[in-house]
Write a protein that holds these residues in place. Structure first.
Motif, PDB file in Angstrom:
ATOM      1  N   LEU A 119       0.851  -1.185   0.000  1.00 20.04           N
ATOM      2  CA  LEU A 119       0.000   0.000   0.000  1.00 20.04           C
ATOM      3  C   LEU A 119       0.888   1.237   0.000  1.00 20.04           C
ATOM      4  O   LEU A 119       1.776   1.381   0.847  1.00 20.04           O
ATOM      5  N   LYS A 120       0.624   2.118  -0.970  1.00 14.75           N
ATOM      6  CA  LYS A 120       1.364   3.380  -0.982  1.00 14.75           C
ATOM      7  C   LYS A 120       0.590   4.358  -0.102  1.00 14.75           C
ATOM      8  O   LYS A 120      -0.459   4.861  -0.503  1.00 14.75           O
ATOM      9  N   ILE A 121       1.105   4.580   1.073  1.00 16.47           N
ATOM     10  CA  ILE A 121       0.425   5.479   2.013  1.00 16.47           C
ATOM     11  C   ILE A 121       1.462   6.421   2.598  1.00 16.47           C
ATOM     12  O   ILE A 121       2.578   6.013   2.943  1.00 16.47           O
ATOM     13  N   SER A 170      -0.322  -1.211  11.158  1.00 10.37           N
ATOM     14  CA  SER A 170      -0.562  -1.739   9.813  1.00 10.37           C
ATOM     15  C   SER A 170      -1.815  -1.090   9.251  1.00 10.37           C
ATOM     16  O   SER A 170      -2.729  -0.708  10.007  1.00 10.37           O
ATOM     17  N   PHE A 171      -1.829  -0.949   7.928  1.00  7.25           N
ATOM     18  CA  PHE A 171      -3.018  -0.454   7.229  1.00  7.25           C
ATOM     19  C   PHE A 171      -3.359  -1.424   6.102  1.00  7.25           C
ATOM     20  O   PHE A 171      -2.455  -1.989   5.474  1.00  7.25           O
ATOM     21  N   LEU A 172      -4.646  -1.573   5.852  1.00  8.04           N
ATOM     22  CA  LEU A 172      -5.120  -2.396   4.749  1.00  8.04           C
ATOM     23  C   LEU A 172      -6.138  -1.558   3.972  1.00  8.04           C
ATOM     24  O   LEU A 172      -7.088  -1.038   4.567  1.00  8.04           O
ATOM     25  N   ILE A 228      -1.231  11.002   6.470  1.00  9.71           N
ATOM     26  CA  ILE A 228      -1.786  10.724   7.803  1.00  9.71           C
ATOM     27  C   ILE A 228      -0.625  10.750   8.792  1.00  9.71           C
ATOM     28  O   ILE A 228       0.430  10.171   8.541  1.00  9.71           O
ATOM     29  N   TYR A 229      -0.866  11.441   9.889  1.00  6.68           N
ATOM     30  CA  TYR A 229       0.148  11.539  10.946  1.00  6.68           C
ATOM     31  C   TYR A 229      -0.413  10.913  12.211  1.00  6.68           C
ATOM     32  O   TYR A 229      -1.623  10.927  12.446  1.00  6.68           O
ATOM     33  N   SER A 256      -4.475  -3.654  -0.802  1.00 10.51           N
ATOM     34  CA  SER A 256      -3.045  -3.384  -0.594  1.00 10.51           C
ATOM     35  C   SER A 256      -2.782  -3.214   0.900  1.00 10.51           C
ATOM     36  O   SER A 256      -3.690  -2.861   1.677  1.00 10.51           O
ATOM     37  N   TYR A 257      -1.541  -3.414   1.308  1.00 10.59           N
ATOM     38  CA  TYR A 257      -1.219  -3.568   2.735  1.00 10.59           C
ATOM     39  C   TYR A 257       0.070  -2.833   3.089  1.00 10.59           C
ATOM     40  O   TYR A 257       1.049  -2.870   2.329  1.00 10.59           O
ATOM     41  N   PHE A 258       0.052  -2.173   4.237  1.00  6.80           N
ATOM     42  CA  PHE A 258       1.233  -1.478   4.752  1.00  6.80           C
ATOM     43  C   PHE A 258       1.426  -1.908   6.203  1.00  6.80           C
ATOM     44  O   PHE A 258       0.462  -1.976   6.971  1.00  6.80           O
ATOM     45  N   SER A 259       2.668  -2.189   6.576  1.00  8.76           N
ATOM     46  CA  SER A 259       2.924  -2.559   7.973  1.00  8.76           C
ATOM     47  C   SER A 259       4.287  -2.054   8.379  1.00  8.76           C
ATOM     48  O   SER A 259       5.242  -2.133   7.603  1.00  8.76           O
TER      49      SER A 259
END
Lengths: 637, 241
Positions: A80-82, A96-98, A155-156, A269-272
């Motif tokens: 994930l592009k965040i 983590s974000f999904l 996002i902060y 998509s996933y960010f961790s």
């Protein structure tokens, strides 16, 4: 927290009854009540890991074979592009974000989801929020769902101070004061971390692109916030107690799996990121010490078997608890785990005996003075120390009083005892003798303590025929203390009734004395009335008014006096609350005794009527007049 | 007035007063524990966070330390003790093991409803020695409860959580109507508390217990409403002679 019996059963290979599970839960220390088929759990604050079906079943696995594998999404997750900036890495070390985009059609909820809403008796919200709540119930780790279409910037996360008004997804407005851990964008605060999200980024029925956040927050950042902002937040309850810092991927994959069972997934998509590596705590593997703590003799095999059933890892030197057990630090913690599995009630008893010492009872002036007062008809009372407004600079202020009438600690016992006296006067008591002994605290060069005796009295000296017509006054109290060679005359005062909420006129006497070896010291006192060592069962007090009637009997045959006393004191009637002899006179000239009895009549169920009183009195009169030589002067039959 | 030689005189009944029922119960429990060999320790009702919380392993973030649970005084420099445990800390700092003492008295929590009062009473005890174990603690608790409620009473131990003991237990008794009623808390003193009191935790262990007096008094006397104890109603107080 509520957990349904059928959801527990789903994870157990055996099918124990609800009562069997209940018994095991108590053994493990999980207090609860059962309503229908739902356990209403009250977990101790150190067991955050149990706040889910999975958590509870993990603990039950020491008794039952379990299958705790939830169906999760097993496919590859693209990155994930965040643009996420963590300015609070210590407060949020793992996150983590999904991001999921779904098709338009959402199927009816499957059996598990439907069963969750029906068994828990909770309302559905919207698709993503419902899944978030379900996963939190199932696995124990809360997630937060943002409508991804409503977030258009970085996002902060940061601890920010006094950020002002925050509109929550619960349609409430919070004024955020002091430091708070918050998620925010360029525009606004979007989440009071671990507590509640914002209205502006909340999901709705139309949301088809969701950003699911799953974080581990340091519990200390969350504790007290839901109380401070008066929010009922199940997420906060779990984060305060500590969630599994390593479960985020499993939780989000479970989330995704449930989404996929209900709709088409267009993209995911996933960010961790872990900002610090999780370090497993380690405890010395010391069975000898654990046996000593518990006083038992557990074998190595039993010991290892018990711990392995709780997923602890053991080697020759160390015991390593699983990541979700944030409460295990020491041998004593391990001892408690062992004791829970064995069952506290199954651990034997060993004779407890302290070395016997010779009891050298020192004289106790306070006890002697209490006994002196009790022998003279005084009752001890206990009042709480909180009083309104400061009368003196010596008073200590409560920073956080219950209300403005309880803002200070009292400096004396007078106001409390006056209130006690007036309360009893309103309840028709005509002989009131009270005392209180308490520590009081003064603000003098720090905090000073004094031990104080307060005595208040008013009305009749007593209810017997010698004391009935005597009124309590300063002299009365002075003589009580004189009888034990203590002179307190100068300390006794009359309290004016002018400013009191009462119409009575009888004098109120009051004294307040400090326990002091020089002035108030009673080394010896022989108690007249030894109190009962049996604990009597309390009879509820009637809140209805009482009525009293006096009867004066004339007795010519003196031998009948004792019989009259016996008959009347043995007379029983449900409305007769009390009786006593208030007058006695023997006239030698005419050879006649006159004796006055007072009868107090009261019902515990209702206000008594004149007829009630008349019925009781008629029975008493009939009983008395059966005796020869007894008349009631003035009685009209 | 009657003559002193009058043999017909009716009985002259003097009304005695009585101690407050909570003090009767407290003294009864304390006397029982003194008879076991515990010594009496006393301490102030106004305490500091150090003795009321820190020394007892109650962390800064514990809910009990929030403003809604504890009465703070003088801009938080002091507080009204929330339990009698600070007396145990003071005792452990003053004495050397082996030691066994009890303390009792008023404690304060920021609560006021039909089942909780801002002021109530506790009795606590602690025993520190070599080789103290949970099995001895159990025996002591059985002795206390049997003395209070009779040998026939059924009781159970449940795991619980207190920051100052580990393992911790709550003890319930089975009431006449078949309900389990929580009666006291106890446990093995947390080694961190032992360390805080400058005692060697490798050599010494402690056991500790605490009872709420109002709870026991309500059960023993059959009083259903805790507030009755503090109305100072003579109709109520006079029943406890």
């Amino acid at each position: 927290m509520k957990i349904a019996y059928q959801h527990i059963l789903k994870n157990l290979k055996e099918k124990p009854s609800i009562d069997e599970i209940s018994e095991k839960l108590f053994q493990l220390g999980h207090e609860h009540e059962i309503f229908g088929n739902v356990f209403h759990m009250e977990f101790t604050p150190n067991r955050g890991d149990c706040l889910s079906v999975l958590g509870l079943c993990r603990d039950l696995s020491v008794f039952y074979k379990t299958e705790l594998n939830y169906d999760i999404y097993k496919g590859q997750l693209s990155p994930l592009k965040i643009d996420f900036i963590n300015n609070a890495e210590k407060s949020c070390p793992h996150i983590s974000f999904l991001k999921i985009e779904i098709g338009e059609n959402i199927k009816s909820y499957n059996k598990d989801l439907e069963s969750y809403f029906s068994e828990m008796d909770i309302k559905k919200n919207n698709f993503f929020t419902d899944i978030s709540n379900y996963v939190s119930y199932e696995i124990g780790h809360p997630t937060h769902c943002y409508d991804a279409s409503k977030i258009n910037s970085s996002i902060y996360i940061e601890k920010r101070k006094d950020t002002g008004i925050f509109k929550t997804l619960l349609d409430t407005e919070l004024k955020l004061t002091g430091p708070n851990l918050v998620f925010y964008t360029e525009d606004e605060i979007i989440n009071l971390a671990g507590i509640v999200g914002s209205k502006s980024t909340a999901c709705s029925e139309t949301t088809n692109s969701v950003l699911v956040e799953c974080a581990y927050f340091n519990p200390e950042e969350i504790i007290g916030k839901s109380v401070k902002y008066d929010i009922q937040s199940e997420a906060a309850y779990k984060f305060e107690r500590g969630v599994d810092p390593l479960s985020q991927e499993q939780v989000l994959r479970r989330f995704l799996k449930i989404v996929s069972e209900h709709t088409d997934i267009l993209s995911v998509s996933y960010f961790s990121k872990n900002y610090s590596a999780y370090k497993y705590p380690s405890v010395d593997n010391n069975l000898r010490e654990i046996n000593k703590i518990l006083g038992i003799n557990l074998s190595v095999n039993e010991f290892e078997h018990y711990l392995e059933s709780l997923n602890f890892k053991i080697d020759d030197k160390n015991i390593t608890p699983p990541s979700y057990r944030s409460d295990i630090y020491s041998c004593n913690d391990i001892a408690e785990e062992i004791a829970r599995i064995i069952g506290y009630d199954n651990i034997p008893r060993k004779e407890f005996q302290l070395p016997k010492k010779a009891l050298s009872k020192k004289y106790n002036s306070e006890e002697n003075i209490k006994n002196l007062l009790i022998d003279n008809g005084f009752y001890e009372v206990i009042n709480n120390p909180f009083v309104p407004k400061s009368k003196s600079e010596l008073m200590i202020k409560v920073d956080n009083p219950l209300d403005s009438n309880r803002e200070y600690l009292r400096l004396d016992l007078k106001d409390s005892l006056v209130n006690n006296l007036l309360y009893n006067e309103r309840r028709q008591q005509d002989s009131i003798k009270l005392f209180e002994i308490s520590d009081i605290y003064l603000q003098i060069e720090g905090i000073q303590k004094k031990r104080i005796l307060g005595i208040i009295a008013s009305g009749r000296v007593g209810k017997n025929y010698e004391d009935f017509s005597k009124k309590i006054n300063i002299n009365y109290l002075e003589k009580i203390f004189e009888s034990v060679n203590l002179n307190i005359k100068s300390d006794i005062i009359n309290i004016s009734r002018d400013n009191l909420d009462t119409k009575l006129k009888t004098p109120i006497i009051y004294t307040e004395l400090e326990f002091d070896e020089d002035s108030l010291n009673l080394r010896k006192y022989n108690q007249l009335n030894k109190p009962s060592t049996l604990f009597k069962r309390y009879v509820p007090i009637s809140e209805y008014p009482s009525s009293s009637r006096d009867l004066s009997f004339a007795i010519k045959d003196f031998n009948q006096l004792k019989e009259l006393e016996r008959q009347l004191f043995n007379f029983e009637h449900e409305l007769l609350k009390d009786l006593y002899i208030f007058d006695y006179y023997k006239n030698e000239d005419v050879q006649e005794i006159k004796i006055g009895f007072r009868f107090v009549i009261q019902s515990s169920k209702r206000t008594i009527t004149d007829d009630d009183v008349a019925n009781v009195m008629n029975d008493i009169i009939k009983l008395a007049l059966k005796l020869n030589g007894i008349t009631i002067p003035g009685l009209k039959i | 007035m009657p003559s002193s030689k009058d043999i017909n005189l009716p009985e002259l009944v003097f009304e005695y007063g009585t101690n407050h029922p909570i003090n009767i119960m407290k003294d009864s429990i304390m006397n029982l524990l003194l008879s076991f060999g515990f010594e009496l320790a006393e301490g102030p009702e106004i305490e500091t966070e150090k003795f009321n919380f820190d020394m007892l392993n109650i962390k800064k973030t514990h809910p009990a330390r929030q403003m809604h649970d504890t009465f703070y005084l003088n801009s938080k420099s002091h507080l009204l003790r929330t339990h009698t445990s600070p007396v145990q800390i003071r005792g452990m700092l003053e004495k050397k093991p082996p030691m066994a003492f009890i303390s009792g008295g008023k404690v304060y929590r920021k609560d006021d409803d039909s089942t909780h009062l801002p002021m109530f009473h506790q009795v606590e005890g602690i025993y520190v020695n070599e080789d103290v174990s949970f099995t001895e603690l159990k025996d002591l608790i059985y002795k206390i409860i049997h003395s209070l409620f009779g040998e026939e009473i059924e009781l159970r131990f449940r795991p619980s959580y207190f920051p100052f003991t580990e393992p911790s237990a709550e003890v319930d008794i089975l009431s006449e109507d078949g309900k389990w009623l929580e009666i006291l808390g106890c446990g093995i003193v947390n080694p961190q508390v032992i360390i805080n009191c400058n005692i060697d935790p490798k050599r010494y262990r402690g056991l500790a217990f605490g009872l709420g007096i109002e709870r026991i008094a309500m059960l023993k006397y059959g009083v259903n409403d805790i507030r009755e104890f503090y109305k100072s109603n003579l109709d109520f107080l006079s029943q406890f002679k």
